[in-house]
Design a protein around this motif. Structure first.
Motif, PDB file in Angstrom:
ATOM      1  N   ARG A  80       0.817  -1.978   0.122  1.00 10.71           N
ATOM      2  CA  ARG A  80       0.218   0.130  -0.023  1.00 10.71           C
ATOM      3  C   ARG A  80       0.609   1.383   0.100  1.00 10.71           C
ATOM      4  N   ARG A  81       1.990   1.258   1.127  1.00  8.02           N
ATOM      5  CA  ARG A  81       3.071   2.862   0.793  1.00  8.02           C
ATOM      6  C   ARG A  81       3.231   2.605  -0.525  1.00  8.02           C
ATOM      7  N   ASP A  82       4.249   1.208  -0.934  1.00  8.33           N
ATOM      8  CA  ASP A  82       4.894   1.751  -2.204  1.00  8.33           C
ATOM      9  C   ASP A  82       4.156   2.208  -3.166  1.00  8.33           C
ATOM     10  N   ASN A  83       2.395   1.522  -3.313  1.00  3.90           N
ATOM     11  CA  ASN A  83       1.792   1.962  -4.580  1.00  3.90           C
ATOM     12  C   ASN A  83       1.518   3.535  -4.982  1.00  3.90           C
ATOM     13  N   GLU A  84       1.060   3.954  -3.047  1.00  3.50           N
ATOM     14  CA  GLU A  84       0.618   5.221  -2.816  1.00  3.50           C
ATOM     15  C   GLU A  84       2.229   6.100  -3.433  1.00  3.50           C
ATOM     16  N   HIS A  85       3.414   6.148  -2.676  1.00  2.00           N
ATOM     17  CA  HIS A  85       4.367   6.922  -3.237  1.00  2.00           C
ATOM     18  C   HIS A  85       4.502   6.578  -4.900  1.00  2.00           C
ATOM     19  N   ALA A  86       4.754   5.287  -5.547  1.00  4.72           N
ATOM     20  CA  ALA A  86       4.187   5.773  -6.953  1.00  4.72           C
ATOM     21  C   ALA A  86       3.679   6.157  -7.622  1.00  4.72           C
ATOM     22  N   ARG A  87       2.468   6.362  -6.944  1.00  2.00           N
ATOM     23  CA  ARG A  87       1.341   7.273  -7.678  1.00  2.00           C
ATOM     24  C   ARG A  87       1.899   8.834  -7.808  1.00  2.00           C
ATOM     25  N   LEU A 143      -0.248   5.883 -13.804  1.00  2.00           N
ATOM     26  CA  LEU A 143      -0.682   6.076 -12.462  1.00  2.00           C
ATOM     27  C   LEU A 143      -1.803   5.137 -12.781  1.00  2.00           C
ATOM     28  N   SER A 144      -2.577   4.802 -13.900  1.00  2.17           N
ATOM     29  CA  SER A 144      -4.057   4.219 -13.952  1.00  2.17           C
ATOM     30  C   SER A 144      -3.551   2.825 -13.107  1.00  2.17           C
ATOM     31  N   ARG A 145      -2.945   2.450 -13.455  1.00  4.35           N
ATOM     32  CA  ARG A 145      -1.976   1.139 -12.774  1.00  4.35           C
ATOM     33  C   ARG A 145      -1.938   1.224 -11.375  1.00  4.35           C
ATOM     34  N   THR A 146      -1.542   2.099 -10.612  1.00  9.71           N
ATOM     35  CA  THR A 146      -1.703   2.352  -9.130  1.00  9.71           C
ATOM     36  C   THR A 146      -3.308   2.501  -8.782  1.00  9.71           C
ATOM     37  N   LEU A 147      -3.450   3.721  -9.272  1.00  3.86           N
ATOM     38  CA  LEU A 147      -4.829   3.227  -8.822  1.00  3.86           C
ATOM     39  C   LEU A 147      -6.436   1.564  -9.189  1.00  3.86           C
ATOM     40  N   ASN A 148      -6.168   1.146 -10.125  1.00  2.00           N
ATOM     41  CA  ASN A 148      -6.244  -0.031 -10.693  1.00  2.00           C
ATOM     42  C   ASN A 148      -5.726  -1.056  -9.471  1.00  2.00           C
ATOM     43  N   ASP A 167      -5.079  -0.435  -6.462  1.00  2.00           N
ATOM     44  CA  ASP A 167      -5.971   0.732  -5.260  1.00  2.00           C
ATOM     45  C   ASP A 167      -7.412  -0.438  -4.651  1.00  2.00           C
ATOM     46  N   TRP A 168      -7.860  -0.178  -6.083  1.00  4.28           N
ATOM     47  CA  TRP A 168      -9.068  -0.431  -6.161  1.00  4.28           C
ATOM     48  C   TRP A 168      -9.614  -2.003  -5.834  1.00  4.28           C
ATOM     49  N   ARG A 169      -8.340  -2.918  -6.482  1.00  2.99           N
ATOM     50  CA  ARG A 169      -8.161  -4.049  -6.644  1.00  2.99           C
ATOM     51  C   ARG A 169      -8.535  -4.501  -4.933  1.00  2.99           C
ATOM     52  N   TYR A 170      -7.502  -4.071  -4.541  1.00  2.00           N
ATOM     53  CA  TYR A 170      -7.197  -3.814  -2.574  1.00  2.00           C
ATOM     54  C   TYR A 170      -8.466  -3.598  -2.049  1.00  2.00           C
ATOM     55  N   SER A 171      -9.022  -2.696  -2.223  1.00  2.00           N
ATOM     56  CA  SER A 171      -9.190  -1.413  -1.554  1.00  2.00           C
ATOM     57  C   SER A 171      -8.781  -0.997  -0.563  1.00  2.00           C
ATOM     58  N   TRP A 172      -7.044  -0.718  -1.211  1.00  2.00           N
ATOM     59  CA  TRP A 172      -6.481   0.592   0.026  1.00  2.00           C
ATOM     60  C   TRP A 172      -6.450   1.606  -0.521  1.00  2.00           C
ATOM     61  N   ASN A 173      -7.288   2.259  -0.869  1.00  2.00           N
ATOM     62  CA  ASN A 173      -8.493   3.762  -0.806  1.00  2.00           C
ATOM     63  C   ASN A 173     -10.136   3.532  -0.499  1.00  2.00           C
ATOM     64  N   GLU A 174     -10.175   4.676   0.095  1.00  2.00           N
ATOM     65  CA  GLU A 174     -11.744   5.262   0.438  1.00  2.00           C
ATOM     66  C   GLU A 174     -12.184   4.990  -0.659  1.00  2.00           C
ATOM     67  N   ASP A 175     -11.769   6.055  -1.226  1.00  2.00           N
ATOM     68  CA  ASP A 175     -12.504   6.533  -2.400  1.00  2.00           C
ATOM     69  C   ASP A 175     -13.674   5.075  -3.537  1.00  2.00           C
ATOM     70  N   GLY A 176     -13.023   3.639  -3.328  1.00  2.00           N
ATOM     71  CA  GLY A 176     -14.122   2.690  -3.062  1.00  2.00           C
ATOM     72  C   GLY A 176     -14.114   3.362  -5.329  1.00  2.00           C
ATOM     73  N   ASP A 177     -14.917   2.389  -5.499  1.00  2.00           N
ATOM     74  CA  ASP A 177     -15.301   2.357  -7.388  1.00  2.00           C
ATOM     75  C   ASP A 177     -14.745   3.935  -7.469  1.00  2.00           C
ATOM     76  N   GLN A 178     -14.411   4.457  -7.048  1.00  2.00           N
ATOM     77  CA  GLN A 178     -14.239   6.313  -7.840  1.00  2.00           C
ATOM     78  C   GLN A 178     -12.783   5.811  -8.045  1.00  2.00           C
ATOM     79  N   ALA A 179     -12.057   5.017  -7.366  1.00  2.00           N
ATOM     80  CA  ALA A 179     -10.513   5.032  -7.945  1.00  2.00           C
ATOM     81  C   ALA A 179     -10.360   4.273  -8.844  1.00  2.00           C
ATOM     82  N   LEU A 180     -11.838   3.474  -9.282  1.00  2.00           N
ATOM     83  CA  LEU A 180     -11.749   3.197 -10.600  1.00  2.00           C
ATOM     84  C   LEU A 180     -12.461   3.517 -11.891  1.00  2.00           C
ATOM     85  N   ASP A 181     -12.597   4.333 -11.245  1.00  2.00           N
ATOM     86  CA  ASP A 181     -13.625   5.795 -12.744  1.00  2.00           C
ATOM     87  C   ASP A 181     -12.124   6.475 -13.202  1.00  2.00           C
TER      88      ASP A 181
END
Length: 587
Positions: free
Chosen positions: A361-368, A388-393, A395-409
């Motif tokens: 989660r931390r490395d993915n956030e840093h990469a973004r 950048l799309s990959r990092t958001l993907n 996040d969505w796949r593993y619920s690392w982002n509180e935005d939920g489906d918005q991260a996928l959009d």
């Protein structure tokens, strides 16, 4: 009068050895503060050790030796040790932070009034020496005890020779990010000898470039260049190119090219080195024909760092030409990577590449953040937008982002932007495929993946993702074929490939094949649903329900209803078939 014979007992248990990284450096900078901080931290850690049914046997300066009755307690404390340490560092400057390496081994030891002794202590200490800062490394004896009990991630690092230990010891790295561990490349314990046969087409592995000059902080440059060469070569249909994850498993500079070629089943090996001094670069590269042990092409580039893109083009063209692959000039031109307008933007992307494949989660956030910086410098940098799309993907796949489906959009919008900016970017279309699949837009998903693989037919991760989309679209035989090719391109494939393969076999009702496939996962808790459903479909209900009980322990919040909403099957009968198996197993 004879001296009293020492008394000791033989005990079976787990031993944990922890050591502070760079302790001498920390003491040299600020002896008093370091001593106070470490003493306060050790008090917290000793209390936590007792809570995990353990005992500090010895504490010497920067080292901890602790023993436990079970491997489970030792591993849980090892993870807690790293959590407490990280928490204590939160408000400290980077230069003052304390970090531990941890090693754990299970076996017999000698216990007397002076402490514990034996090979078990030596092995735990050697494991600690190999561990990365902030990580816990365990032996295979520990892994076998905890693999089905704890929801942790396990990355197999292969058998390692340890100092003063006769036999190699198989080692696993413990990760709290279990989801990311299923996506991380790993040596496969089930096939340690490897030794693949060669494909008919010219086959190449690019080994990680060395950094010369001893500055590890420059490793992002060497790794980034290596990956870019792999990416450029993998776009040629006439070449068979080993995936970057597997290539990066051969980091040791003393690995003979012939040994790497034999293990990977390739003829040609590329290796090189990078040295940077201020704005100057020296890059050495050679292409070795391992059949004759002959360097068939080699070059040294002494250039300004601004010439890095020109150097990459020259290296790629020379490697392709030296391997005697006939590629049309137009195709070669079309496959050349898009060059950003700002060299600093490229630097941010290379640094981010070093992080994104760690799948934490931390490395993915840093990469973004780094990809966003690259785009702020060059708004038309397609590669940064796709990544950048990959990092958001993720996040969505593993619920690392509180935005939920918005991260996928948001991921969809960045992938579309990348594809518009550079229609030759395979990864952009791969991200489009993933987003469309989980929006249950199957035709669009398959179309995007098909286009991505036309642009880069050697991308093993793309092949695996495409296979998953095929399986969810009812094309299971084709999915299995693509996964088999993905595993050949990336022999150190992640557990995710096995999960995708097991899903295709399950749809075909080949339950024995599912069980065989899922049982090879390094992280068995992530395959328990499919395993239980398969045993249930075979009528082995007692075993299926035992597996389901284990699953409930590590996944207490799993819900069939929620899973039914997420699973992106085109065919309703496929979804119901899996849910039927889960219900029979007692979920």
């Amino acid at each position: 009068m004879n001296a009293r014979e020492p008394t000791f007992r033989q005990r079976l248990g787990a031993v944990l050895f922890a050591d502070v990284v760079g302790y001498s450096r920390l003491m040299g900078r600020n002896e008093i503060d370091t001593y106070k901080a470490l003493r306060a931290l050790l008090e917290q850690l000793e209390a936590a050790c007792v809570e995990h049914n353990g005992q500090f046997v010895d504490v010497k300066g920067d080292g901890i030796l602790a023993r436990f009755d079970t491997a489970t307690d030792a591993v849980l404390f090892g993870v807690e040790l790293q959590r407490i340490t990280e928490s204590s560092n939160a408000d400290l400057p980077l230069a003052q932070r304390i970090s531990f390496r941890v090693g754990i081994h299970l076996g017999e030891f000698l216990l007397d009034d002076r402490g514990i002794h034996g090979d078990i202590v030596n092995i735990a200490a050697r494991l600690q020496e190999l561990a990365e800062p902030g990580r816990v490394f365990v032996s295979s004896s520990v892994y076998e005890q905890v693999r089905n009990k704890l929801r942790l991630g396990y990355e197999f690092l292969g058998p390692q020779m340890l100092k003063n230990i006769e036999q190699p010891v198989p080692i696993f790295c413990i990760r709290t990010e279990v989801e990311g561990a299923t996506m991380a490349a790993t040596v496969r314990p089930s096939a340690p000898s490897m030794g693949y046969s060669r494909p008919d087409t010219p086959s190449i592995a690019v080994l990680p470039f060395d950094i010369r000059g001893g500055d590890d902080s420059e490793s992002w440059l060497a790794e980034g260049l290596t990956e870019d060469i792999i990416l450029a070569l993998s776009k040629f249909k006439n070449l068979f190119v080993i995936n970057r994850n597997t290539s990066f498993a051969f980091r040791a500079p003393d690995v003979p090219p012939s040994k790497a070629a034999t293990k990977l089943g390739v003829r040609y090996v590329v290796r090189g080195s990078v040295q940077r001094a201020k704005t100057k670069l020296r890059i050495k590269v050679e292409l070795i024909d391992t059949d004759s042990s002959r360097t068939i092409w080699g070059e040294t580039y002494d250039r300004d760092q601004e010439d890095i893109f020109e150097i990459q083009d020259e290296m790629t063209e020379s490697i392709v030409g030296a391997a005697a692959v006939l590629v049309e000039a137009e195709e070669r031109r079309r496959f050349s990577a898009s060059i950003p307008s700002d060299l600093a933007a490229y630097g941010f992307v290379l640094r981010a590449q070093q992080l994104i494949f760690k799948y934490t989660r931390r490395d993915n956030e840093h990469a973004r953040m780094l990809y966003e910086q690259a785009l702020s410098l060059d708004g038309k940098y397609a590669r940064a937008s796709a990544a950048l799309s990959r990092t958001l993907n993720i996040d969505w796949r593993y619920s690392w982002n509180e935005d939920g489906d918005q991260a996928l959009d948001t991921a969809l919008s960045y992938a579309r932007r990348a594809a518009d900016l550079d229609p030759t970017d395979a990864r952009a279309f791969g991200e489009l495929g993933f987003v469309h699949l989980y929006r249950k837009e199957h035709d669009a998903a398959l179309g995007a993946y098909d286009r991505a693989l036309k642009l880069n037919p050697n991308d093993a991760d793309l092949l695996s993702d495409y296979a998953d989309a095929l399986a969810h679209s009812g094309q299971n035989e084709a999915a299995i074929q693509h996964l088999q090719r993905a595993m050949r391109l990336n022999p150190f494939f992640p557990d995710q490939y096995l999960w995708h393969l097991g899903g295709a076999y399950y749809n075909l009702k080949q339950y024995d094949a599912v069980i065989e496939t899922v049982s090879k996962m390094n992280n068995p808790t992530e395959g328990q649903r499919m395993l239980a459903a398969s045993y249930a479909q075979l009528g082995q209900l007692d075993l299926a329900r035992k597996i389901a009980d284990k699953h409930r322990v590590v996944h207490p919040n799993f819900s069939i209803k929620r899973w039914e909403q997420i699973i992106p099957d085109r065919l309703e009968e496929d979804t119901q078939h899996f849910l039927e198996g889960l219900e029979k197993a007692g979920f």
